[in-house]
Write a protein that holds these residues in place. Structure first.
Motif, short mmCIF file in Angstrom:
data_model
loop_
_atom_site.label_atom_id
_atom_site.label_comp_id
_atom_site.label_asym_id
_atom_site.label_seq_id
_atom_site.Cartn_x
_atom_site.Cartn_y
_atom_site.Cartn_z
N ASP A 1 1.31 40.75 40.97
CA ASP A 1 0.75 41.83 40.86
C ASP A 1 -0.93 40.93 40.45
OD1 ASP A 1 1.75 44.37 40.90
OD2 ASP A 1 2.67 43.74 38.74
N PHE A 2 -0.74 39.95 40.19
CA PHE A 2 -1.98 38.90 40.20
C PHE A 2 -2.11 38.49 41.26
CE2 PHE A 2 -3.33 34.22 40.29
CZ PHE A 2 -4.05 34.10 38.90
N ILE A 3 -1.27 38.09 41.80
CA ILE A 3 -1.88 38.10 43.74
C ILE A 3 -2.91 38.99 44.10
CG2 ILE A 3 -1.48 37.64 46.00
CD1 ILE A 3 0.47 36.22 45.48
N LYS A 4 -1.95 40.23 43.96
CA LYS A 4 -3.14 41.73 44.54
C LYS A 4 -4.44 41.73 43.62
CE LYS A 4 0.98 44.21 45.19
NZ LYS A 4 2.09 45.12 44.93
N LEU A 5 -4.50 41.45 42.58
CA LEU A 5 -5.55 41.71 41.21
C LEU A 5 -6.72 40.36 41.62
CD1 LEU A 5 -3.99 42.27 37.94
CD2 LEU A 5 -5.47 44.26 39.97
N ALA A 6 -6.14 39.04 41.85
CA ALA A 6 -7.22 38.34 42.09
C ALA A 6 -7.23 38.10 43.41
CB ALA A 6 -6.66 37.30 41.94
N GLY A 7 -6.67 38.97 44.38
CA GLY A 7 -7.58 39.08 45.30
C GLY A 7 -7.19 37.71 45.76
N PRO A 8 -8.90 37.36 47.45
CA PRO A 8 -8.50 36.19 48.31
C PRO A 8 -8.85 34.70 46.99
CG PRO A 8 -9.78 37.84 49.45
CD PRO A 8 -9.30 38.54 47.72
N ALA A 9 -9.16 35.18 45.92
CA ALA A 9 -10.00 34.42 45.15
C ALA A 9 -8.41 33.48 44.46
CB ALA A 9 -10.28 34.66 43.87
N SER A 10 -7.02 33.81 45.01
CA SER A 10 -6.10 33.47 43.99
C SER A 10 -5.68 32.44 45.70
CB SER A 10 -5.16 34.28 44.25
OG SER A 10 -4.61 35.05 45.67
N GLU A 11 -5.82 32.00 45.97
CA GLU A 11 -5.82 31.31 47.79
C GLU A 11 -5.58 30.01 46.58
OE1 GLU A 11 -4.01 30.35 51.07
OE2 GLU A 11 -4.43 31.94 50.68
N GLY A 12 -4.28 28.92 46.88
CA GLY A 12 -4.29 27.76 46.12
C GLY A 12 -4.53 28.21 44.82
N PHE A 13 -4.19 29.16 44.22
CA PHE A 13 -3.63 29.13 42.63
C PHE A 13 -2.24 28.22 42.43
CE2 PHE A 13 -2.12 30.77 38.96
CZ PHE A 13 -3.48 31.17 38.03
N ALA A 14 -1.90 27.70 41.04
CA ALA A 14 -0.82 27.14 40.31
C ALA A 14 -0.27 27.66 39.69
CB ALA A 14 -0.79 25.52 40.60
N VAL A 15 0.89 27.30 39.40
CA VAL A 15 2.07 28.04 38.70
C VAL A 15 2.81 27.98 38.33
CG1 VAL A 15 2.16 30.20 39.90
CG2 VAL A 15 2.05 30.71 37.15
N ALA A 16 3.17 27.75 36.80
CA ALA A 16 4.85 27.82 36.84
C ALA A 16 5.34 28.24 37.07
CB ALA A 16 5.24 26.36 35.21
N THR A 17 6.41 27.90 37.18
CA THR A 17 7.59 29.07 37.56
C THR A 17 8.83 28.91 37.85
OG1 THR A 17 8.91 31.25 39.61
CG2 THR A 17 7.70 28.80 39.90
N LEU A 18 9.74 29.94 37.05
CA LEU A 18 11.27 29.70 36.57
C LEU A 18 12.54 29.70 37.89
CD1 LEU A 18 11.03 31.13 33.25
CD2 LEU A 18 11.34 29.01 33.74
N TYR A 19 11.61 31.07 39.33
CA TYR A 19 12.44 31.48 39.65
C TYR A 19 11.31 31.79 41.68
CZ TYR A 19 14.51 34.90 43.16
OH TYR A 19 15.17 35.16 44.42
N GLU A 20 11.56 31.21 42.21
CA GLU A 20 11.17 32.04 43.37
C GLU A 20 12.30 32.41 44.70
OE1 GLU A 20 7.93 32.87 43.89
OE2 GLU A 20 7.12 32.13 42.15
N PRO A 21 12.29 33.06 46.23
CA PRO A 21 13.18 33.66 46.65
C PRO A 21 14.00 32.48 47.50
CG PRO A 21 11.38 35.18 46.70
CD PRO A 21 10.48 34.35 45.88
#
Length: 384
Positions: free
Chosen positions: A264-284
């Motif tokens: 949802d963050f990616i959808k809300l931020a749109g193209p501006a989210s490219e390159g954004f980094a975040v701590a994560t506990l799980y990814e596929p």
């Protein structure tokens, strides 16, 4: 009263709900568990994603025969990210629904208020996404009643700050955070660790949750030419900041708090989210075999990849159901005893390979956060 404020959901597949034989089985009794999440209000983006993981865990449990030979039923309350509402929600779940444990909630301030009540009633809470250290720090060492099966905000802040310095090589860092306990705690942690590692904090700005215009702040930060900007707060606010930063020409490495880890963050931020980094506990793409199996089953069920917020709800609920089985009866005090003493052998989807629900003396599970970077609209584990 919202659509979510007082509903009981029988979490089984649509086909199962339509099956007369299963309906007859339900009439003989179900095992009810509780959840309270922010399904409206400033944390509703996160709350709905956590709920999907909760519901999926229950679907899997019911497909495996339920608990005590009965289907698991979910009673859920919307706490609206409000402490007063959270206390009311806990009382309803315990007094009216007689649940033996509660998955909840996301905002740390609501956790602290609600868990005082649940502890009095002898009903444990398993985090519905809350990362704030205050939740588990309020526990009595050796006798926790709030359980979080992932690192607290201090761990998240530490791993994020180290990534800012070491992975992204930032020397000049700007901090933007909301005024909540979550945002303030993370900002303080990142500030301290970046400074200790030789970095310079060039600015530190706070804002109120739900602010709409960050352009003046971001224009000023642009003149400071930071190597990285850290954002601590809710996903909706983070997305607004990232979009507006692109609008004022602030181009640098943005790094966000764990609440910004959803699609949802990616959808809300749109193209501006490219390159954004975040701590994560799980990814596929996790190296954790339990996590891979969860991700494959989740995608088969919902038609899209699972994210950290889904995994948060899934792991907490799966642990609670297993503790209930081991307790042998629907009794909150016995469930708490199992959680406190006997879950180190239970694998979870989050964290590195081999991570289990091995709670420490204050009810937290410690492991290192992954760092993910958004590439082509998808989160990719750093270094993967």
């Amino acid at each position: 009263m919202t659509n979510f404020s007082r509903r009981t959901v029988l979490a089984m597949t649509g086909a199962a709900l339509a099956t007369p034989s299963l309906l007859r089985a339900q009439s003989g009794g179900t095992v009810k568990i509780g959840a309270m999440l922010p399904l409206s209000g400033p944390a509703s983006i996160e709350g709905h994603q956590v709920l999907k993981g909760v519901e999926f865990a229950i679907k899997q449990a019911n497909a495996a025969g339920g608990v005590f030979g009965k289907p698991v039923e979910l009673a859920i309350e919307d706490d609206e990210a409000n402490s007063t509402r959270g206390v009311t929600a806990v009382r309803k779940l315990i007094e009216s629904e007689n649940v033996p444990f509660i998955v909840g909630t996301y905002p740390t301030a609501v956790v602290v208020a609600a868990n005082k009540v649940s502890k009095e009633y002898g009903v444990p809470m398993l985090s519905g996404g809350s990362t704030g250290a205050a939740g588990t720090e309020a526990n009595t060492p050796g006798d926790p009643w709030f359980f979080r099966c992932w690192p607290d905000s201090n761990g998240q802040g530490h791993d994020t700050a180290m990534a800012i310095v070491n992975t992204f090589g930032a020397k000049k860092v700007a901090i933007i955070h909301d005024s909540s306990n979550y945002g303030t705690t993370l900002a303080a942690q990142v500030t301290r660790i970046v400074s200790d590692a030789g970095g310079e904090i060039v600015s530190n700005d706070s804002f109120n949750v739900g602010e709409a215009d960050f352009s003046t702040m971001l224009t000023r930060i642009r003149t400071l030419k930071p190597d990285a900007v850290y954002i601590g707060g809710w996903a909706g606010d983070g997305a607004t900041i990232v979009r507006q930063a692109a609008g004022v020409g602030l181009r640098t490495q943005f790094v966000g708090s764990g609440s910004m880890v959803s699609d949802d963050f990616i959808k809300l931020a749109g193209p501006a989210s490219e390159g954004f980094a975040v701590a994560t506990l799980y990814e596929p793409s996790t190296p954790n075999e339990k996590g891979k199996a969860f991700g494959e089953a989740f995608e088969a069920e919902y038609g899209h990849s699972a994210g950290t917020l889904n995994a948060l709800g899934y792991d907490s609920t799966s642990i609670g159901i297993e503790a209930l089985r081991r307790a042998g009866e629907s009794d909150g005090r016995k469930v708490q005893e199992v959680l406190n003493n006997g879950m180190a052998d239970f694998p979870i989807a989050m964290g590195p390979a081999g991570t289990t629900a091995d709670y420490n003396e204050i009810g937290s599970v410690d492991f290192k956060n992954f760092i993910a970077v958004i590439k082509d609209g998808k989160r990719t584990l750093s270094g993967a």
